[in-house]
Scaffold this active site. Structure first.
Site, PDB file in Angstrom:
ATOM      1  N   LYS A  32      -8.094   3.069  -3.395  1.00  0.00           N
ATOM      2  CA  LYS A  32      -8.569   2.243  -1.300  1.00  0.00           C
ATOM      3  C   LYS A  32      -9.425   3.878  -1.167  1.00  0.00           C
ATOM      4  O   LYS A  32      -8.599   5.480  -1.672  1.00  0.00           O
ATOM      5  CB  LYS A  32      -7.056   2.229  -1.095  1.00  0.00           C
ATOM      6  CG  LYS A  32      -8.314   1.875   0.897  1.00  0.00           C
ATOM      7  CD  LYS A  32      -6.917   1.241   1.389  1.00  0.00           C
ATOM      8  CE  LYS A  32      -7.542   0.698   2.682  1.00  0.00           C
ATOM      9  NZ  LYS A  32      -6.463   0.334   3.572  1.00  0.00           N
ATOM     10  N   GLU A  70     -14.417  -5.128   2.437  1.00  0.00           N
ATOM     11  CA  GLU A  70     -14.362  -5.300   3.276  1.00  0.00           C
ATOM     12  C   GLU A  70     -15.770  -5.052   4.431  1.00  0.00           C
ATOM     13  O   GLU A  70     -16.467  -3.913   4.339  1.00  0.00           O
ATOM     14  CB  GLU A  70     -13.573  -3.712   3.362  1.00  0.00           C
ATOM     15  CG  GLU A  70     -12.427  -3.589   4.923  1.00  0.00           C
ATOM     16  CD  GLU A  70     -12.305  -2.371   5.232  1.00  0.00           C
ATOM     17  OE1 GLU A  70     -11.398  -2.358   4.801  1.00  0.00           O
ATOM     18  OE2 GLU A  70     -12.396  -1.247   5.840  1.00  0.00           O
ATOM     19  N   LYS A 124       0.323   4.430   1.320  1.00  0.00           N
ATOM     20  CA  LYS A 124      -0.615   4.993   2.267  1.00  0.00           C
ATOM     21  C   LYS A 124       0.708   6.552   2.860  1.00  0.00           C
ATOM     22  O   LYS A 124       1.766   5.784   3.019  1.00  0.00           O
ATOM     23  CB  LYS A 124      -0.959   4.823   2.777  1.00  0.00           C
ATOM     24  CG  LYS A 124      -1.611   5.265   4.006  1.00  0.00           C
ATOM     25  CD  LYS A 124      -2.665   4.062   5.202  1.00  0.00           C
ATOM     26  CE  LYS A 124      -2.034   3.836   6.542  1.00  0.00           C
ATOM     27  NZ  LYS A 124      -2.583   3.207   7.313  1.00  0.00           N
ATOM     28  N   GLU A 165       0.916  -1.257  -0.114  1.00  0.00           N
ATOM     29  CA  GLU A 165      -0.026   0.135   0.039  1.00  0.00           C
ATOM     30  C   GLU A 165       0.938   1.426   0.524  1.00  0.00           C
ATOM     31  O   GLU A 165       1.699   1.442   0.298  1.00  0.00           O
ATOM     32  CB  GLU A 165      -1.301   0.289   0.884  1.00  0.00           C
ATOM     33  CG  GLU A 165      -2.467   1.030   1.594  1.00  0.00           C
ATOM     34  CD  GLU A 165      -3.199   1.080   2.168  1.00  0.00           C
ATOM     35  OE1 GLU A 165      -4.089   0.693   1.584  1.00  0.00           O
ATOM     36  OE2 GLU A 165      -3.031   1.050   3.293  1.00  0.00           O
ATOM     37  N   ASN A 210     -11.056  -6.207   8.170  1.00  0.00           N
ATOM     38  CA  ASN A 210     -10.349  -5.310   8.113  1.00  0.00           C
ATOM     39  C   ASN A 210      -9.842  -5.369   9.296  1.00  0.00           C
ATOM     40  O   ASN A 210     -11.286  -5.714  10.487  1.00  0.00           O
ATOM     41  CB  ASN A 210     -10.660  -4.225   8.073  1.00  0.00           C
ATOM     42  CG  ASN A 210      -9.980  -2.769   8.580  1.00  0.00           C
ATOM     43  OD1 ASN A 210      -8.729  -3.393   9.041  1.00  0.00           O
ATOM     44  ND2 ASN A 210     -10.462  -1.424   7.841  1.00  0.00           N
ATOM     45  N   GLU A 213      -6.703  -7.191   5.879  1.00  0.00           N
ATOM     46  CA  GLU A 213      -6.157  -5.761   5.871  1.00  0.00           C
ATOM     47  C   GLU A 213      -5.690  -5.277   6.949  1.00  0.00           C
ATOM     48  O   GLU A 213      -6.281  -5.879   8.155  1.00  0.00           O
ATOM     49  CB  GLU A 213      -7.353  -5.276   5.034  1.00  0.00           C
ATOM     50  CG  GLU A 213      -7.684  -5.712   3.598  1.00  0.00           C
ATOM     51  CD  GLU A 213      -9.016  -4.630   3.555  1.00  0.00           C
ATOM     52  OE1 GLU A 213      -9.264  -3.793   4.193  1.00  0.00           O
ATOM     53  OE2 GLU A 213     -10.274  -5.549   3.551  1.00  0.00           O
ATOM     54  N   SER A 214      -4.399  -4.481   7.649  1.00  0.00           N
ATOM     55  CA  SER A 214      -4.258  -4.112   8.244  1.00  0.00           C
ATOM     56  C   SER A 214      -3.181  -4.825   9.597  1.00  0.00           C
ATOM     57  O   SER A 214      -3.942  -6.203  10.057  1.00  0.00           O
ATOM     58  CB  SER A 214      -5.488  -3.126   9.293  1.00  0.00           C
ATOM     59  OG  SER A 214      -5.882  -1.500   8.444  1.00  0.00           O
TER      60      SER A 214
END
Length: 245
Positions: free
Chosen positions: A103, A152, A42, A40, A172, A202-203
């Site tokens: 995103k 998500e 970000k 990603e 997530n 995710e994350s």
């Protein structure tokens, strides 16, 4: 001799054809990848402020590709994440050919058109932001434009959205209300997702051991950004993680 209006109109038809053309598949890329890492881009987070304010969209995403990413996620929200739709365009111009995930907090059709125009392969839809009816409508619109959908979810209550048949199902690990992150969330919900779905965690993923464990639990993709973006060389950090998986 063709007049200028006819020439412009002909070129415009070619642009529109490209807009509706099927994009490179995120689902296929993750299914075929040995690592499944969605790296990603970000620059900022609402909870932690600037992560890499000077991060360049024409440098970091292409470096991710060169260092083994299966796909790339680019934050396009400006106000909270310091992103921009143009970041995807810049990444494509720099030579990125692998799938790019748009995103953002997508709640309207206009954002899906924007994603298609700037060169995304897929969009993120967040169950917590949408009613099921609205989510279904946006999935259909994305498919009309040749885009895939990563849907998500975060809680057991949201898993009913998976019956809308998105291209990929994401869990997530970060609660978007409190921003508390717990990777165990992916493990808890893995068996509740459709058996044949392409699953993305995710994350909060920062080490190879977690990726291996999540793969054993049935996940195909792993969205990782902050632990790369906080380094001096995000692409190199990705390469080192892949070497350790």
């Amino acid at each position: 001799m063709q007049d200028i209006l006819q020439e412009i109109t002909s070129h415009k038809r070619e642009e529109i054809e490209r807009l509706y053309k099927k994009k490179v598949s995120l689902r296929d890329a993750l299914s075929a990848s040995d690592t499944g890492i969605i790296a990603e881009f970000k620059r900022r987070s609402p909870s932690k402020g600037w992560i890499k304010e000077d991060g360049k969209a024409d440098e970091i995403p292409i470096s991710y590709q060169q260092n083994g990413a299966a796909a790339i996620s680019i934050l396009t929200d400006k106000h909270y994440f310091g992103g921009h739709d143009e970041f995807i365009t810049s990444a494509r111009r720099s030579g990125v050919t692998i799938p790019i995930l748009y995103k953002n907090f997508v709640i309207d059709e206009a954002q899906i058109y924007a994603a298609a125009i700037c060169g995304a392969s897929a969009i993120l839809l967040i169950a917590a932001c949408l009613t099921k009816a609205r989510c279904k409508m946006l999935i259909d619109k994305a498919h009309d434009l040749g885009l895939e959908v990563l849907l998500e979810m975060h809680s057991e209550e949201e898993l009913e959205y998976a019956e809308l048949n998105p291209d990929l199902c994401g869990i997530n690990n970060r609660n978007l209300g409190t921003f508390v992150t717990d990777v165990q969330n992916s493990f808890r919900l893995a068996e509740r997702l459709p058996k044949d779905s392409v699953k993305v965690s995710e994350s909060g993923i920062s080490n190879p051991q977690t990726i291996r464990a999540l793969r054993d639990a049935g996940y195909n993709g792993f969205l990782i950004g902050e632990c790369f973006m906080r380094t001096c060389n995000p692409g190199l950090a990705l390469k080192e993680m892949i070497a350790s998986i």
